[in-house]
Motif scaffolding. Structure first.
Motif, PDB file in Angstrom:
ATOM      1  N   ARG A   1       0.839  -1.186   0.000  1.00  0.00           N
ATOM      2  CA  ARG A   1       0.000   0.000   0.000  1.00  0.00           C
ATOM      3  C   ARG A   1       0.870   1.230   0.000  1.00  0.00           C
ATOM      4  O   ARG A   1       1.847   1.324   0.734  1.00  0.00           O
ATOM      5  CB  ARG A   1      -0.907   0.016   1.232  1.00  0.00           C
ATOM      6  CG  ARG A   1      -2.308  -0.461   0.908  1.00  0.00           C
ATOM      7  CD  ARG A   1      -3.239  -0.251   2.048  1.00  0.00           C
ATOM      8  NE  ARG A   1      -3.584   1.150   2.221  1.00  0.00           N
ATOM      9  CZ  ARG A   1      -4.567   1.532   3.035  1.00  0.00           C
ATOM     10  NH1 ARG A   1      -5.238   0.652   3.721  1.00  0.00           N
ATOM     11  NH2 ARG A   1      -4.840   2.803   3.153  1.00  0.00           N
ATOM     12  N   THR A   2       0.479   2.179  -0.827  1.00  0.00           N
ATOM     13  CA  THR A   2       1.160   3.459  -0.771  1.00  0.00           C
ATOM     14  C   THR A   2       0.750   4.142   0.525  1.00  0.00           C
ATOM     15  O   THR A   2      -0.146   3.690   1.231  1.00  0.00           O
ATOM     16  CB  THR A   2       0.779   4.327  -1.968  1.00  0.00           C
ATOM     17  OG1 THR A   2      -0.633   4.385  -2.033  1.00  0.00           O
ATOM     18  CG2 THR A   2       1.339   3.752  -3.252  1.00  0.00           C
ATOM     19  N   VAL A   3       1.404   5.229   0.815  1.00  0.00           N
ATOM     20  CA  VAL A   3       1.319   5.817   2.137  1.00  0.00           C
ATOM     21  C   VAL A   3       0.495   7.098   2.072  1.00  0.00           C
ATOM     22  O   VAL A   3       0.546   7.828   1.089  1.00  0.00           O
ATOM     23  CB  VAL A   3       2.761   6.089   2.623  1.00  0.00           C
ATOM     24  CG1 VAL A   3       2.793   7.062   3.757  1.00  0.00           C
ATOM     25  CG2 VAL A   3       3.423   4.771   2.996  1.00  0.00           C
ATOM     26  N   THR A   4      -0.280   7.327   3.110  1.00  0.00           N
ATOM     27  CA  THR A   4      -0.996   8.591   3.231  1.00  0.00           C
ATOM     28  C   THR A   4      -0.418   9.355   4.415  1.00  0.00           C
ATOM     29  O   THR A   4      -0.292   8.809   5.520  1.00  0.00           O
ATOM     30  CB  THR A   4      -2.502   8.337   3.426  1.00  0.00           C
ATOM     31  OG1 THR A   4      -2.993   7.741   2.230  1.00  0.00           O
ATOM     32  CG2 THR A   4      -3.237   9.639   3.686  1.00  0.00           C
ATOM     33  N   ILE A   5      -0.025  10.588   4.155  1.00  0.00           N
ATOM     34  CA  ILE A   5       0.641  11.390   5.194  1.00  0.00           C
ATOM     35  C   ILE A   5      -0.291  12.528   5.597  1.00  0.00           C
ATOM     36  O   ILE A   5      -0.596  13.392   4.769  1.00  0.00           O
ATOM     37  CB  ILE A   5       1.978  11.952   4.672  1.00  0.00           C
ATOM     38  CG1 ILE A   5       2.866  10.815   4.147  1.00  0.00           C
ATOM     39  CG2 ILE A   5       2.686  12.749   5.766  1.00  0.00           C
ATOM     40  CD1 ILE A   5       4.099  11.288   3.416  1.00  0.00           C
TER      41      ILE A   5
ATOM     42  N   ASN B   1      -1.475   8.415  -1.468  1.00  0.00           N
ATOM     43  CA  ASN B   1      -0.872   7.490  -2.427  1.00  0.00           C
ATOM     44  C   ASN B   1       0.594   7.809  -2.708  1.00  0.00           C
ATOM     45  O   ASN B   1       1.019   7.879  -3.845  1.00  0.00           O
ATOM     46  CB  ASN B   1      -1.662   7.486  -3.741  1.00  0.00           C
ATOM     47  CG  ASN B   1      -3.069   6.957  -3.535  1.00  0.00           C
ATOM     48  OD1 ASN B   1      -3.305   6.144  -2.661  1.00  0.00           O
ATOM     49  ND2 ASN B   1      -3.996   7.440  -4.345  1.00  0.00           N
ATOM     50  N   ILE B   2       1.337   8.035  -1.651  1.00  0.00           N
ATOM     51  CA  ILE B   2       2.750   8.352  -1.817  1.00  0.00           C
ATOM     52  C   ILE B   2       3.535   7.048  -1.864  1.00  0.00           C
ATOM     53  O   ILE B   2       3.514   6.249  -0.924  1.00  0.00           O
ATOM     54  CB  ILE B   2       3.257   9.231  -0.650  1.00  0.00           C
ATOM     55  CG1 ILE B   2       2.366  10.460  -0.458  1.00  0.00           C
ATOM     56  CG2 ILE B   2       4.709   9.631  -0.870  1.00  0.00           C
ATOM     57  CD1 ILE B   2       2.294  11.376  -1.651  1.00  0.00           C
ATOM     58  N   ALA B   3       4.220   6.846  -2.982  1.00  0.00           N
ATOM     59  CA  ALA B   3       5.028   5.643  -3.134  1.00  0.00           C
ATOM     60  C   ALA B   3       6.289   5.784  -2.291  1.00  0.00           C
ATOM     61  O   ALA B   3       6.739   6.902  -2.031  1.00  0.00           O
ATOM     62  CB  ALA B   3       5.389   5.444  -4.602  1.00  0.00           C
ATOM     63  N   PRO B   4       6.864   4.665  -1.841  1.00  0.00           N
ATOM     64  CA  PRO B   4       8.102   4.753  -1.078  1.00  0.00           C
ATOM     65  C   PRO B   4       9.167   5.498  -1.870  1.00  0.00           C
ATOM     66  O   PRO B   4       9.247   5.377  -3.091  1.00  0.00           O
ATOM     67  CB  PRO B   4       8.502   3.285  -0.882  1.00  0.00           C
ATOM     68  CG  PRO B   4       7.223   2.521  -1.012  1.00  0.00           C
ATOM     69  CD  PRO B   4       6.383   3.290  -1.977  1.00  0.00           C
ATOM     70  N   GLY B   5       9.961   6.285  -1.173  1.00  0.00           N
ATOM     71  CA  GLY B   5      11.004   7.053  -1.857  1.00  0.00           C
ATOM     72  C   GLY B   5      11.435   8.232  -1.017  1.00  0.00           C
ATOM     73  O   GLY B   5      11.041   8.382   0.134  1.00  0.00           O
TER      74      GLY B   5
END
Lengths: 410, 559
Positions: free
Chosen positions: B347-351, B409-413
């Motif tokens: 899962r992408t991340v929600t900040i 929907n922030i992809a790891p990076g």
């Protein structure tokens, strides 16, 4: 693309190539379990062998079982044009070959027929002679009236052929001219072709010619007022042009291509005054989205979009500018919320151009009679009328048929 | 896009109208010396708005100074009028009211000078009246890159995609642009026209369909033309730029040979059956390569054919059953068939973003306390995304009255964080846990649940206004304000009238202020590129709530 045209052929194969089933005879040594497909690829015209041609065999399954991808085998011809596939299991194969400058073909392909290779005991699948025909091409330059190249012109290639005993003309390829006005169609099969060009003068200015002069207190009586004369020398269009000097397909010069022909079809486009057409659209209902577009029929069931400019003059009245002369279709699209769209087509015909005066057409779901274009603001049937001039009738000059149809495009 | 101001265009017009220095080069202009003449009776020094004037001019090629026939000149006053220039490149519009008109000129194969000036949008301004002179409008001829691609035996390569990458300045930074693709014809020829001046990098390939050579040949297997950057390597970093100056036509011929193409296959875990899975292969420059992926949703297996040798990033994206996106990324080095690749969708991340404003400005309205007002917007800019910038913007979530911002929907990076205040506010701090986001990047680990971004803003902003001069003449320009903190991007704002400017509220601090004529030609976001101009800048120290006023001398870019 020829490739697409072959696809149905595969399904016909079974009718043309029924492999005779050899009756098992005694005293014959047991048949080998694999076989060879071999032969020579040559230029079908000169008979010269073709080296480094790609030859592919693909097993043909029943029409309902398409070949899995990558199921084909490839060989490359040697300097003598020879190829050989060893260890081929018995079965039926489509043999095809390609070589630069030649049409990619299937073995003994002509028109809608081809020959599959049947491999099995007692069948000769060797020493095949595979003639490839060189592809033909049509190219040319599209220039404007100042001999400047016309960029981004749409060039249409039509192929005329007989299908089911009827002669048909279909658009088979489309190209855009480059910055030098050049276009090029290659890998063409022999046959009869037509070339047409659809383009607009890059400098054209099709400003609206009319606006509505308001209106008495009731808001009913609306008058049309011509706008200040613009520089009308720029209010021009190129009508669709067919090689060599025609405005429609029936008048076009056929280009007969034989294998390897390189035909040239150049165009010099001449601007003609653009028509301005006033179109009455059905009374606009709230939240109803109506737009009018113009199309032109260029061949059997083949219409192209005409980049006309549409300005709303008043509710229910639009001015369509930048329309070429000749026959064209007015298409009305009505969208109301998510409801279905009604599409009406008014087919306009006539040749008494230039239409310096606007022609009024009413596009609606019911047929309407249209008046002559001679007067600048013709009355339209119906309760509202634009302008006061009467419309002189001109018999036979412009017969308009307005078809209507209703479509559910949802 | 900066706001368009008429005064900004005045600068262009003042340089273009009656450029006396051009006349000696232009024999055709001799007859124009009478310039504007009047249709009605003419009284010196006096004219009324009823008088009508004629505007004359010439359209010339900016490189050769030759007149250009058949160029479309359009003039906008109360109405609009258009005409084509004659064989001598001349045009004239009669019956114009006195005053200023906007003129546009164009012709296929040329750019208008204004096409390179983002604020002018291809327009010139001309003055009509008793004393105005003929105008000279320049058209800049396009560049063309053309050529032929063949194999070593001189056989043309047909159907090979050819693409140009252009580097240009946007918002003071060099960015990359992809141009529409060309494809080689049956003779291996390609041609790409309509190029603005600049540096271009040309790539050819990869060929779409690999050729499978039979096993008994010396190099059996799949072969095709790989992606090649002119003059020959597979890496953009080693490519040579093709310099296109106005009107330049450059021939580029490439000899390419087929290389082995490889097959990639593997499995994907974590997707929701029935939902689409999107696979993408990007090369080391971050350019997605056009491949037809075959993904079997039932077994979770994928494969693709025809990948040349190189370093790639393989990425899979899919939605989960709640509409969130799942993603997986695998770096690849391809020099053989690769099977057994394994991508695990996470899962992408929600900040979440939390913001507070310190209200210290005396007597100021607390405008940020209105319902649904966000004191700032946040953007994440991905690091190492290749040539093309990848940005994620904050989104509003929640019901009216209780809405908040988050980054979804922030992809790891690794990301740099940009905070853009909304209104007269400035950022005092932006943190994520112990990370100071004004100084350091934000790192998003795979599958993590990251801490929220905490932003503190202040309202005790400072104001700076002034006037730009060149000698005694005040004139329009663009103001650049460089903060003492190099992590803060420079502020850019055009003058609004008569060379006057009023910068939007600034955080207190020390600034170097520069007024330039052509911000579009200056890589002002690059500290190295602005170094030589900063010596001409005025240094200003702004304390909280201060309103300062300064005069600036115009700095010409390139001098």
């Amino acid at each position: 693309m020829p490739v697409q045209r072959w696809l149905p052929l595969l399904f016909l194969l079974t009718f043309f190539q029924q492999a005779p089933v050899p009756s098992a005879a005694p005293l014959v040594p047991p048949a080998p379990s694999t076989f060879r497909i071999s032969g020579r690829v040559i230029d079908a015209i000169t008979g010269q062998p073709l080296a480094r041609a790609f030859v592919v065999i693909n097993p043909t399954n029943s029409p309902n079982t398409p070949n899995p991808p990558d199921s084909g085998r490839v060989e490359i011809t040697d300097e003598q044009g020879l190829f050989a596939f060893a260890a081929v299991p018995p079965g039926k194969y489509v043999l095809s070959a390609r070589h630069r400058g030649y049409l990619t073909q299937m073995y003994q392909q002509h028109e809608n027929f081809m020959t599959a290779i049947v491999v099995g005991p007692g069948l000769d699948s060797e020493n095949l002679i595979f003639g490839l025909r060189p592809g033909a091409s049509i190219s040319g330059d599209v220039l404007d009236e100042s001999d400047d190249p016309v960029r981004h012109a749409d060039v249409m290639l039509f192929h005329q052929f007989v299908a089911g005993g009827r002669r048909r003309t279909l658009q088979v390829q489309r190209a855009k001219t480059n910055d030098e006005g050049h276009y090029h169609f290659s890998h063409l099969n022999p046959g009869t072709y037509f070339v047409g060009v659809s383009a607009q003068p890059w400098y054209a200015q099709h400003g609206a010619r009319h606006r509505v002069k308001q209106a008495n207190q009731d808001g009913n009586e609306i008058g049309l007022q011509p706008l200040i004369e613009q520089n009308q020398s720029l209010d021009v269009v190129y009508g669709i042009a067919f090689f060599s000097n025609a405005g429609d397909l029936p008048g076009a010069t056929p280009i007969a291509l034989h294998s390897g022909d390189m035909a040239i079809a150049d165009f010099r486009l001449r601007p003609v005054p653009a028509a301005h057409v006033l179109v009455r659209t059905p009374a606009a209902e709230p939240e109803q989205n109506t737009n009018v577009s113009v199309t032109q029929t260029v061949a059997d069931n083949d219409t192209i979009w005409v980049p006309a400019q549409v300005n709303q003059v008043a509710p229910g009245l639009v001015e369509v500018s930048g329309v070429p002369q000749g026959r064209f279709n007015l298409v009305l699209n009505t969208q109301q919320g998510n409801a279905s769209a009604h599409r009406s087509i008014a087919e306009l015909s006539g040749s008494d151009a230039p239409y310096r005066c606007p022609v009024e057409y009413s596009v609606s779901r019911t047929a309407h009679q249209c008046r002559s274009p001679r007067a600048c603001a013709c009355g339209l049937p119906g309760p509202e009328s634009f302008g006061t001039q009467s419309c002189p009738q001109r018999a036979n000059s412009r017969s308009k048929t307005i078809r209507s149809r209703q479509e559910n495009t949802n | 896009m900066l706001p368009r101001t008429p005064l900004f265009m005045l600068l262009t017009a003042s340089l273009l109208a009656a450029p006396s220095f051009l006349r000696p080069q232009l024999p055709t202009l001799g007859s124009l010396s009478e310039g504007i003449h009047k249709n009605a009776s003419f009284k010196s020094q006096q004219f009324s708005t009823d008088d009508k004037y004629t505007l004359r001019g010439t359209v010339i090629n900016s490189v050769t100074s030759e007149p250009i026939r058949g160029a479309l000149v359009q003039i906008y006053f109360n109405g609009q009028s258009s005409m084509l220039t004659g064989p001598d490149g001349k045009f004239q519009f009669a019956g114009l009211p006195p005053g200023q008109s906007t003129i546009m000129v164009r012709k296929p194969g040329f750019f208008s000078e204004g096409d390179f000036e983002p604020n002018a949008q291809g327009q010139h301004l001309a003055t009509t009246g008793p004393n105005s002179s003929p105008v000279v409008l320049k058209l800049v001829p396009e560049g063309v890159i053309y050529g032929r691609i063949s194999e070593e035996d001189n056989e043309p390569i047909e159907g090979l995609p050819v693409e140009l990458l252009a580097q240009r300045l946007q918002n003071g930074r060099k960015i990359w642009d992809r141009r529409p693709q060309a494809v080689t014809d049956e003779d291996g020829n390609f041609r790409i026209a309509e190029l603005q001046p600049g540096d271009y990098f040309l790539s050819a390939g990869p060929s779409h369909n690999p050729v499978i050579l039979p096993a008994h040949l010396s190099q059996p297997g799949a072969q095709g033309i790989p992606l090649v950057y002119y003059p020959g390597g597979s890496e953009l970093a080693a490519a040579a730029p093709i310099a296109i100056s106005p009107g330049k036509k450059v021939e580029i011929n490439l000899t390419l040979s087929p290389q082995p193409f490889y097959r990639l296959s593997g499995t994907i875990n974590g997707y929701v059956p029935g939902q689409p899975v999107n696979l993408q292969l990007r090369n080391s420059a971050g350019i997605p390569l056009p491949y037809n992926w075959r993904f079997d949703s039932a077994s979770g297996t994928f494969h693709v054919n025809g990948v040349p040798v190189g370093a790639y990033t393989l990425r899979a994206d899919a939605p989960d059953s709640h509409g969130h996106s799942l993603t997986a990324t695998v770096p690849l080095t391809v020099n053989t068939d690769l099977s057994g690749l394994h991508l695990i969708l996470l899962r992408t991340v929600t900040i979440p973003i939390r913001m507070s404003v310190i209200a210290s400005r005396t007597g100021a309205e607390r405008f940020w306390e209105q319902e649904n007002y966000f004191p700032a917007y946040v953007q994440l800019v991905a690091r190492n995304a290749g040539l093309f910038e990848l940005r994620y913007g904050s989104q509003q979530v929640g019901e009216r009255g209780a809405a908040s911002l988050e980054l979804q929907n922030i992809a790891p990076g690794t990301y740099s964080v940009e905070v853009n205040p909304n209104g007269p506010l400035y950022v005092q701090s932006a943190t994520s846990g112990t990370t100071n986001l004004l100084e350091s990047d934000l790192s998003v680990a795979p599958g993590s649940s990251p801490q929220s971004i905490e932003i503190t803003l202040r309202d005790d902003v400072a104001f700076l206004s002034g006037t730009v001069y060149l000698g005694n003449l005040s004139l329009s320009a663009t103001i650049l304000a460089f903060s003492e903190h190099t992590s803060v991007p420079p502020r850019i704002q055009p003058t609004y009238s008569g060379g006057n400017f009023q910068l939007s509220p600034l955080p207190p601090g020390i600034y170097k202020i520069l007024a330039v004529d052509h911000p579009d030609r200056l890589e002002y976001a690059n500290p190295e590129a602005v170094k030589k101009y900063l010596s001409k800048a005025r240094e200003v120290t702004l304390s909280p709530e201060q309103s300062a006023k300064i005069d600036l001398e115009l700095t010409k870019v390139g001098e």
